[in-house]
Design an enzyme around this catalytic site. Structure first.
Site, short mmCIF file in Angstrom:
data_model
loop_
_atom_site.label_atom_id
_atom_site.label_comp_id
_atom_site.label_asym_id
_atom_site.label_seq_id
_atom_site.Cartn_x
_atom_site.Cartn_y
_atom_site.Cartn_z
N GLY A 14 0.81 -1.22 0.00
CA GLY A 14 0.00 0.00 0.00
C GLY A 14 0.85 1.27 0.00
O GLY A 14 1.95 1.31 0.57
N ARG A 18 -2.38 8.61 3.19
CA ARG A 18 -2.93 9.37 4.31
C ARG A 18 -1.90 9.62 5.42
O ARG A 18 -2.14 10.42 6.32
CB ARG A 18 -4.17 8.65 4.88
CG ARG A 18 -5.42 8.86 4.02
CD ARG A 18 -6.60 8.10 4.58
NE ARG A 18 -6.55 6.69 4.25
CZ ARG A 18 -7.43 5.78 4.66
NH1 ARG A 18 -8.43 6.16 5.45
NH2 ARG A 18 -7.31 4.51 4.30
N THR A 84 -6.58 -7.42 -2.73
CA THR A 84 -5.83 -8.24 -1.78
C THR A 84 -5.52 -9.63 -2.30
O THR A 84 -4.42 -10.16 -2.05
CB THR A 84 -6.60 -8.34 -0.45
OG1 THR A 84 -7.97 -8.68 -0.71
CG2 THR A 84 -6.54 -7.02 0.31
N ASP A 108 0.43 -3.25 8.06
CA ASP A 108 0.04 -2.07 8.83
C ASP A 108 -0.84 -2.41 10.02
O ASP A 108 -1.57 -1.57 10.53
CB ASP A 108 -0.66 -1.04 7.94
CG ASP A 108 -1.95 -1.57 7.33
OD1 ASP A 108 -2.29 -2.76 7.55
OD2 ASP A 108 -2.64 -0.80 6.62
N ARG A 319 23.50 7.50 26.45
CA ARG A 319 23.48 7.32 25.00
C ARG A 319 24.06 5.95 24.64
O ARG A 319 24.63 5.25 25.50
CB ARG A 319 24.26 8.45 24.33
CG ARG A 319 23.58 9.81 24.48
CD ARG A 319 24.48 10.94 24.02
NE ARG A 319 24.88 10.77 22.62
CZ ARG A 319 25.85 11.47 22.04
NH1 ARG A 319 26.53 12.37 22.75
NH2 ARG A 319 26.16 11.27 20.77
N LYS A 337 28.16 8.46 27.06
CA LYS A 337 28.05 7.72 25.80
C LYS A 337 29.34 6.98 25.52
O LYS A 337 30.43 7.46 25.80
CB LYS A 337 27.62 8.59 24.66
CG LYS A 337 28.45 9.60 23.94
CD LYS A 337 29.75 9.35 23.35
CE LYS A 337 29.75 8.94 21.93
NZ LYS A 337 31.13 9.01 21.37
N TYR A 352 29.84 15.38 31.46
CA TYR A 352 29.81 14.63 30.21
C TYR A 352 30.95 13.62 30.19
O TYR A 352 32.13 13.99 30.35
CB TYR A 352 29.96 15.56 28.99
CG TYR A 352 30.17 14.78 27.71
CD1 TYR A 352 29.13 14.04 27.16
CD2 TYR A 352 31.41 14.75 27.09
CE1 TYR A 352 29.32 13.30 26.01
CE2 TYR A 352 31.61 14.01 25.93
CZ TYR A 352 30.55 13.29 25.40
OH TYR A 352 30.75 12.54 24.26
N ARG A 426 45.86 24.22 36.14
CA ARG A 426 45.15 25.49 36.10
C ARG A 426 46.15 26.62 36.35
O ARG A 426 47.23 26.43 36.92
CB ARG A 426 44.05 25.53 37.16
CG ARG A 426 44.55 25.39 38.59
CD ARG A 426 43.40 25.14 39.55
NE ARG A 426 43.86 25.12 40.95
CZ ARG A 426 43.22 24.50 41.92
NH1 ARG A 426 42.12 23.82 41.65
NH2 ARG A 426 43.67 24.55 43.15
#
Length: 453
Positions: A14, A18, A84, A108, A319, A337, A352, A426
């Site tokens: 199909g 729509r 069909t 579907d 992640r 991640k 992070y 630093r």
């Protein structure tokens, strides 16, 4: 049943206009999985040995998308959309191989239950030639009615063709059909196209088989099994039904969902007993959670492995590649991640961690960043067991922090730190008395001059 061969034919040709989408309809997802893949999974769960996928619109994309989840399926192209029965016959080569059972499904209808398929196959094993899966509804308007006599199905009547008495029938056609393999081609080849649309309807084989005194029966399933998706609103409705099912399953298996309606699972989410999930948590594909974990509110988790008794969130993002070992903690506003957080390690807040390993028992201070990307390539950060990373530190990969290493707050670390060493990265602080007032006065003067100009 296990001794009977079975071919499942999934109709997916199909156009789905729509849906208002360039993506073929059956490739739109429910719980992160294309609709057609849900149907494939149901067929396989019901014991279908072979699959035939009938495709048309977007054939190349369909083949790639659907066959990714069903690599053994054989694809057939329906060149013209002529109904069909015509679509089913596109798979003639597969049907002719001589299966015991033929299942015909639609790509579907993602909520089809394997038990409904198994029930239909059981009727074939008991001698039926054709089995139609129907559903009951108090409002049958718009659906084809299943016409039964003496316990046998004699016809499927579209509503416009029903008599007043037939319109009162609440047993409706769900679309799914099972056909005995030995009768399939003979029945399909007798389907004609003498109707308003000039199409070949699969439902016609019910009357054809009944006229030949073959055994035709109907089985009953819930309405959800027949729910077809034609637009985005129906897609959302199906998503809601799927999620409700999965939440119920999770809670009955020992998972606490404090506000179930706000938790969203993916098709492959694995979650162990005694896990507690707070409100507004989203699980993307590829999440595995062991027992006793706690997932706090507003966390977003995808492609992650979470071991037993871990603590995640609130407002955490895991992640793909995040691997939390036993009793690890990833706290609020942290992102992880492609990284291992080993047993008992803590990443508490505003941090992070990417492309890294955090050793057992290590503590990562607030605002720490693993600087893993230089704009071209990714690099690895290795943090040893029991290390302490002070707040607001930047670890510029590739770099390693040894076991028991200590990084002073606010450091930028560009060289590896050996075991048990203390590292400062630093600038030395300087304090200039009165310079703050002088600086404000100078800025105020410049601002006033700009306004006058």
């Amino acid at each position: 049943m296990s001794q009977r061969s079975c071919l499942s034919i999934i109709l997916a040709a199909g156009e789905g206009t729509r849906m208002k989408s360039a993506v073929p309809k059956v490739l739109h997802t429910i719980a992160g999985l294309p609709m057609v893949a849900h149907v494939v999974k149901a067929a396989e769960a019901a014991g279908s040995g072979d699959l035939a996928l009938v495709i048309g619109h977007g054939a190349d994309e369909m083949r790639k998308g659907a066959l990714k989840f069903a690599p053994k399926a054989e694809a057939f192209i329906q060149e013209k959309r002529l109904g069909t029965a015509h679509a089913v016959l596109a798979a003639r080569a597969a049907i002719s191989k001589g299966y015991d059972d033929i299942l015909v499904m639609f790509g579907d209808t993602p909520l089809i239950d394997p038990e409904a398929l198994a029930a239909a196959r059981l009727k074939l094993a008991e001698g039926a030639a054709v089995v139609v899966v129907g559903f009951r509804t108090e409002n049958p308007s718009g659906y084809g009615r299943l016409i039964e006599k003496a316990g046998k199905l004699v016809a499927i009547r579209e509503e416009k063709d029903c008599s007043d008495e037939e319109k009162k029938i609440t047993f409706c056609n769900g679309g799914l059909m099972a056909v005995a393999g030995r009768h399939a081609l003979k029945l399909l080849d007798q389907v004609g196209s003498k109707n308003a649309k000039g199409e070949y309807y699969l439902t016609d084989i019910v009357e054809i088989a009944a006229a030949q005194r073959l055994d035709v029966v109907a089985t009953e399933a819930s309405f959800e099994n027949a729910l077809g998706i034609n637009n985005r609103a129906e897609l959302a409705q199906a998503e809601g039904i799927w999620q409700a099912r999965r939440r119920q399953e999770a809670m009955l298996s020992g998972v606490t969902l404090i506000a179930p309606e706000t938790v969203f699972f993916s098709h492959d989410t694995e979650i162990g007993a005694d896990t507690i999930v707070e409100p507004n948590v989203w699980f993307g594909p590829g999440v595995k959670i062991a027992t006793g974990a706690k997932i706090h509110a507003f966390s977003h988790i995808e492609g992650a492995i979470i071991a037993s008794n871990c603590d995640v969130g609130p407002f955490a993002r895991l992640r793909p590649g995040a691997d939390l070992r036993t009793k690890a903690k990833v706290g609020n506003f942290c992102e992880v991640k492609q990284a291992i957080v080993e047993e008992g390690a803590k990443v508490n807040h505003l941090t992070y961690i990417g492309d890294a390993r955090i050793g057992a028992g290590a503590n990562i201070g607030a605002g720490t960043i693993t600087c893993n990307y230089d704009g071209y390539s990714k690099f690895f950060t290795d943090i040893g067991e029991g290390a302490f990373i002070g707040s607001n530190s930047s670890l510029v990969a590739p770099v390693s922090i040894g076991k028991g290493g200590y990084i002073a707050s606010g450091s930028v670390i560009t060289e590896s730190v050996p075991d048990d060493a203390l590292a400062f990265g630093r600038a030395r602080q300087r304090t200039l008395p009165g310079k703050g007032k002088e600086l404000r006065e100078r800025f105020a003067s410049i601002s006033a001059a700009r306004k006058k100009g």
